[in-house]
Structures are given as C-alpha cells and as structure tokens.
Enzyme design. Structure first.
Site, short mmCIF file in Angstrom:
data_model
loop_
_atom_site.label_atom_id
_atom_site.label_comp_id
_atom_site.label_asym_id
_atom_site.label_seq_id
_atom_site.Cartn_x
_atom_site.Cartn_y
_atom_site.Cartn_z
N LYS A 1 0.87 -1.19 0.00
CA LYS A 1 0.00 0.00 0.00
C LYS A 1 0.90 1.23 0.00
CE LYS A 1 -1.63 2.83 2.73
NZ LYS A 1 -1.54 4.00 1.84
N GLU B 1 10.28 1.22 10.15
CA GLU B 1 11.30 2.22 9.78
C GLU B 1 10.64 3.57 9.97
OE1 GLU B 1 14.11 0.89 8.93
OE2 GLU B 1 13.44 -1.16 8.56
N CYS C 1 13.96 10.75 5.96
CA CYS C 1 14.02 10.30 7.36
C CYS C 1 15.42 10.45 7.94
CB CYS C 1 13.55 8.86 7.45
SG CYS C 1 14.45 7.75 6.35
N GLU D 1 10.17 16.30 14.95
CA GLU D 1 10.67 16.14 13.58
C GLU D 1 9.90 17.11 12.68
OE1 GLU D 1 9.44 12.58 11.50
OE2 GLU D 1 11.36 12.42 10.49
P1 NAD Z 1 2.60 8.34 7.91
O1 NAD Z 1 2.89 7.44 9.05
O2 NAD Z 1 1.51 9.34 8.06
O3 NAD Z 1 2.23 7.51 6.58
C1 NAD Z 1 3.04 6.50 6.07
C2 NAD Z 1 2.18 5.42 5.43
O4 NAD Z 1 1.31 4.88 6.42
C3 NAD Z 1 1.26 5.92 4.31
O5 NAD Z 1 1.17 4.94 3.31
C4 NAD Z 1 -0.07 6.09 5.00
O6 NAD Z 1 -1.17 5.97 4.13
C5 NAD Z 1 -0.03 4.93 5.98
N1 NAD Z 1 -0.89 5.08 7.16
C6 NAD Z 1 -1.28 6.22 7.77
N2 NAD Z 1 -2.06 5.92 8.84
C7 NAD Z 1 -2.16 4.57 8.89
C8 NAD Z 1 -2.82 3.65 9.75
N3 NAD Z 1 -3.55 4.06 10.79
N4 NAD Z 1 -2.68 2.32 9.51
C9 NAD Z 1 -1.94 1.89 8.46
N5 NAD Z 1 -1.31 2.71 7.61
C10 NAD Z 1 -1.41 4.04 7.81
O7 NAD Z 1 3.97 9.02 7.55
P2 NAD Z 1 4.22 10.30 6.66
O8 NAD Z 1 4.08 11.49 7.52
O9 NAD Z 1 3.45 10.26 5.43
O10 NAD Z 1 5.76 10.05 6.30
C11 NAD Z 1 6.77 10.76 6.88
C12 NAD Z 1 7.34 10.01 8.07
O11 NAD Z 1 7.95 8.82 7.61
C13 NAD Z 1 8.44 10.80 8.75
O12 NAD Z 1 8.32 10.68 10.14
C14 NAD Z 1 9.71 10.12 8.26
O13 NAD Z 1 10.82 10.28 9.11
C15 NAD Z 1 9.26 8.70 8.15
N6 NAD Z 1 10.12 7.94 7.24
C16 NAD Z 1 10.97 7.01 7.76
C17 NAD Z 1 11.84 6.31 6.93
C18 NAD Z 1 12.81 5.30 7.48
O14 NAD Z 1 13.38 4.55 6.70
N7 NAD Z 1 13.05 5.26 8.78
C19 NAD Z 1 11.83 6.56 5.56
C20 NAD Z 1 10.95 7.51 5.07
C21 NAD Z 1 10.09 8.19 5.91
#
Ligand code: NAD
Length: 521
Positions: A184, A257, A291, A389
């Site tokens: 997804k 992650e 990230c 962040e």
């Molecule tokens: P997010 O957690 O809002 O969303 C990420 C994914 O999760 C999306 O596909 C979203 O649709 C899904 N999602 C949202 N709510 C959900 C739920 N309740 N159940 C299941 N899936 C759900 O994150 P974001 O704000 O879009 O992304 C940025 C964040 O991601 C930042 O904190 C960044 O640091 C982190 N990130 C981490 C890494 C890593 O490798 N550690 C890499 C990239 C981004």
C-alpha cells in the site's frame, strides 16, 4: 494538465489499471495532485477492505509456485529490474517528480538506490538464504542445519517521500526469499508504485505476486495487517506504534522504519568546506523530507562563526525550481500539510526568540508548496522545532565546547535514526560513534555512505524503529528459521541406557568435557 515530456495520458491510464480491485463494482476515487502546480494528475481508485482481501488471495495463490523456483531464477528477475530501472529512468524521474514535487537530482537518488538494491539482493540472496550447518547438540552424533523458509505473504506500507525506493527496495529481499508482496503506497504517490509493478512484471516476476492497493492508510491498514504474515512499515513513529499494536495482536512480525531528528556534529578539526557542503546536502536533500536528513547541526564553538557564515552563503546560493530538468538544487514540499508544519516551526521559533541564519519564507511564486531552505540559531527546548521532527527544509544550529557535550546533546532526543560526524581524526570518530544512539553513523558524510552500504543493516534506535532493512538482517526478517537436527546412532536421552542416575552421571561428565574440546562453542 500538461504532462512532462516522457509521460503520456495513456501511460498513466495503463498504470491505474494495475490497482488491485476486486471486480468491476464502482469504486470511489481520490484526485491526485501535482505539488509543482496544484493541478490534478488523475483520479486514483480508492480500494476498500474487500479489495485488500482479494489482492491477498491472488498473491498467496501466485506464491505457491514462486516459492518452488530456485534462488538463481528469482535473482535473474531482479537483475533485469536493475537494468530496466536504469534504462527507463527518464520516465521514472518524470513520474516521481510529478507526484512528489522533488528536484530531479533527488528523484535520481531513488533510481540509484533501487538499482543498487536490486543488484545486491539478486547477487547476495544465495549467501543469505541457503540452508546452513550449525553446531549440533553432541559432536559427531548430531548433525544440525537451519533452513530459511518464506513467511508467505508480506505486507508493505510505504510513505510518499521516496515513492520508488520505499515502494520496492524492501519488497525485493522478501520476493527473493520466495514470498509474495502486498503493497500500500502512500495516497499522494501511488503512480510510481504502480510503475514499479509494471517494471517487475516486465522483468519476469509472475503475475499477481506483487499486488498494489491504493487508498488511505487509516482505511486499508487494518485489512492489510489482517491478511499478511509479516509487515514492513515505513512512516511516522506515531503510525508505527499503531502498526506494532495491530501486528502484536495478530502475532506477526513488524519491521518499522520510522522518524528521526538527526544530528550532525562538526568537530573543531573538521574540513570546513566539506562539512558545510555536507550540511547543505544533509539538511536539504529532498527538501528535508528524508528520514535520515539532518535537522540539528552541532558545531564546535571555536569554528562556529566561520561555519555559520559559509553555511548561510551556501543556503542563499541554492536554486529552487519546479522544472523537470537537472537545474534545481531543491524542489517543492509534497503537500499543504508539509508546508504548514515547516512554517509553523519557523514562526514558533522566531516568536520565542530564535534567529534566522538563512531562508525563512514560503515561496508561492515558485509553486503552491515551496519553502526556502532555512537555518535557525538560538533554538531552545521551549520551541516546537527543538524536539519535533519537522521533515522539511529546516535545520537548527547549536554550538558546543567538548565532544562529550556534543554527544550528550545529539542523544537528547526520543529518536535514533542517523547521525553525521565531521572530523579529521577517524579513530576519535569511531570511538564517538559507539556512544551515539543512532542506527547509522556517517563519518565525513551526511547520510548516503551508510544508507548505500546495502550489505550492512540500516534502521533506528529508540522511537526511530524496530528491525533492520539491508544486508543479511534485511533478508532474514522475511524468513522463518527452521532448525532440522539429525541424530545418529540413537536418541540423545537413550545414549547411556534407561537408568536415570547413570544417564545423569554420564551426561554431566560429557557436558563438562565439551568445555575443553577445541572448536566447540
Ligand atoms: P505516515 O505514518 O503518516 O504515513 C506512512 C504510510 O502509512 C502511508 O502509506 C499512510 O497511508 C499509511 N498510514 C497512515 N495511517 C495509517 C494507519 N492508521 N494504519 C496503516 N497505515 C497508515 O507518515 P508520513 O508522515 O506520510 O511520512 C513521513 C514520516 O515517515 C516521517 O516521520 C519520516 O521520518 C518517516 N520515514 C521514515 C523512513 C525510514 O526509513 N526510517 C523513511 C521515510 C520516511
């Protein structure tokens, strides 16, 4: 809307047909927005729980024959993917830029990353996945082997910031392991994930083995977790905790992650020019929506004035732009929500007494969600940007007087993803690295050296994650370890006859003897 040069409406329509939809019944759709202009790119079908269950069933069916193929055969698919990603990069770069708004040079990092991971995983799979011999219970009498068997169906939930890399690079080792994958992608960047699905099929991956469902995480997360045998989630720590709870209830593994508030430490003996360049890349790659990007810069007080002067000069010289070419140093933010967060952090810090070193403003003249690369000084713990962040082009600069102080302040965060250390004294840096609470530490480099060392594990300490991607660790999380022991002559408990007292005496002696046998651990 006008599409960039290497894309066409037909291509986008063909990608949308790849969404895993159960039957032809009506589906709701969500408009997909281009960050550079705010225009609508396409209407993307919104999958529902029935679609997720349907996609999972198809993937499981395809996995039954895939798991019987050899690792060499699977590896060939990913070597072809490596070639396809490099050959089709213009199309890929257009698509990534179109839906994420990033600069082309940052989109290219994803092409590189995907090619590197494909090659490494295809070549290393045999080494990591073959059955291996282990020390048996009793020397000469027990022969013990470990098999690594696929989990079955693995779920992937990916964010929008690296829509190519994070949609596929974690799935590659899972597929090589003999699993099926159900992805997804984020609702803001589904087209790149669908393009990857098309490339995988062209590379020879069996139909149905890699399924893509599109829509909101809040709606599809639970059905996805209900349908899979393990999950890899990349996203915020907040959502990561929800995923961990749901995986816990189902007793399936979750690799998480998550976010970061990464520190860069510049020692007094650092090469200043290189460190300033490192800060520019580390803080503003992908407009800071990375990230492992740097949000906190700690500089030794003796060099801080000069470092600050050169950093401000570098930031002011950065070119922002919305072109589908290689000109811009930085692109747009992905959404209004991201822009709101950056402007909120800047305003809150300035209201409470922080000072601007460079940048500080939104740039609606370039596109709806552009923001200048920005550096603040005088940030303290009363300000939101201190601990939260930002995930945008905003860094705070602090001064320190000793290595101990720098390490303590770098560790003063709930996160522990990446750290960057700048010095000419490598021995000292290696020693400091052991005391830094972060899953990767880059020395004289902001983030790419450790990230691209794909034979080594990558992941977060503390609230930055659980589990690791890359290397052997990144393969084995998609496997069940099965121990098979062949006992020769007779079962262990009958070796010295049925008498319990005799058995105890003999076994005590034998076990005590093992301590002196060379080659026995
Ligand atoms: P997010 O957690 O809002 O969303 C990420 C994914 O999760 C999306 O596909 C979203 O649709 C899904 N999602 C949202 N709510 C959900 C739920 N309740 N159940 C299941 N899936 C759900 O994150 P974001 O704000 O879009 O992304 C940025 C964040 O991601 C930042 O904190 C960044 O640091 C982190 N990130 C981490 C890494 C890593 O490798 N550690 C890499 C990239 C981004």
């Amino acid at each position: 809307m006008n599409l960039p040069r290497h894309l066409s409406r037909d291509l986008i329509d063909s990608l949308l047909k790849r969404v895993s939809l159960d039957s032809a019944r009506e589906h709701r759709a969500t408009p997909l927005t281009a960050p550079f202009t705010g225009a609508t790119i396409a209407e993307v079908p919104r999958c529902d729980p029935d679609d997720v269950a349907w996609a999972a069933r198809r993937a499981r069916r395809a996995q039954k024959s895939w798991r019987k193929t050899s690792i060499a055969e699977r590896g060939r698919v990913f070597m072809r993917l490596h070639d396809l990603v490099l050959d089709r990069q213009e199309q890929l770069l257009d698509l990534i830029q179109l839906e994420s708004g990033k600069a082309r040079r940052h989109a290219f990092e994803e092409v590189l990353d995907t090619a590197i991971c494909s090659r490494y995983s295809a070549r290393a799979a045999r080494r990591h996945l073959r059955s291996e011999s282990r020390q048996g219970a009793l020397p000469f009498l027990t022969r013990t082997r470990v098999n690594h068997l696929p989990l079955g169906l693995v779920g992937f939930i990916a964010p929008w910031n690296y829509p190519l890399s994070l949609a596929v690079t974690d799935a590659i080792p899972a597929l090589l392991m003999g699993n099926a994958a159900l992805l997804k992608p984020d609702q803001q960047t589904p087209l790149t994930a669908l393009f990857v699905a098309a490339l995988l099929e062209e590379a020879g991956l069996p139909a149905d083995l890699f399924q893509v469902v599109t829509g909101e995480g809040r709606e599809l997360g639970t059905p996805l977790l209900d349908a899979v045998d393990g999950v890899t989630f990349t996203g915020s720590s907040q959502t990561g905790a929800i995923i961990a709870r749901q995986a816990g209830e189902r007793l399936i593994g979750a690799s998480l992650e998550l976010g970061g508030k990464n520190a860069m430490i510049v020692r007094r003996d650092a090469d200043l020019d290189r460190a300033v360049q490192g800060a520019l890349v580390g803080c503003f790659a992908n407009a800071g929506q990375l990230c492992i990007s740097i949000e906190r810069i700690f500089v030794h007080a003796a060099i801080a004035d000069e470092f600050t002067r050169r950093l401000a000069q570098g930031v002011n010289a950065m070119r922002l732009g919305a072109g589908f070419d290689d000109e811009a140093d930085m692109g747009s933010l992905v959404s209004a929500a991201q822009l709101d967060k950056v402007t909120r952090h800047v305003r809150d810090a300035l209201d409470k007494g922080a000072r601007l070193i460079a940048g500080g403003h939104a740039r609606p003249d370039l596109g709806p969600w552009f923001h200048e690369p920005t550096v603040l000084e005088g940030v303290d713990s009363s300000m939101e940007v201190f601990a939260e962040e930002t995930f945008g082009p905003l860094a705070s600069l602090y001064r320190f007087d000793s290595d101990e102080e720098a390490i303590e302040r770098a560790n003063d965060t709930r996160y522990g993803l990446n750290a960057s250390l700048w010095t000419r004294d490598t021995r000292r840096a290696l020693d400091m690295a052991r005391r830094i609470e972060a899953g990767t530490v880059n020395i004289n480099e902001p983030y790419a050296a450790a990230w691209a060392s794909v034979d080594a594990p990558m992941g977060g300490f503390k609230a930055s994650g659980l589990g690791r991607r890359h290397g052997r660790e990144g393969f084995l999380k998609y496997a069940q370890a099965q121990t098979v022991a062949v006992q020769r002559i007779m079962p262990v408990s009958q070796l010295v006859g049925g008498d319990g007292g005799r058995y105890r005496r003999w076994m005590s002696r034998a076990i005590a003897l093992l301590k002196w046998l060379p080659g026995i651990d």
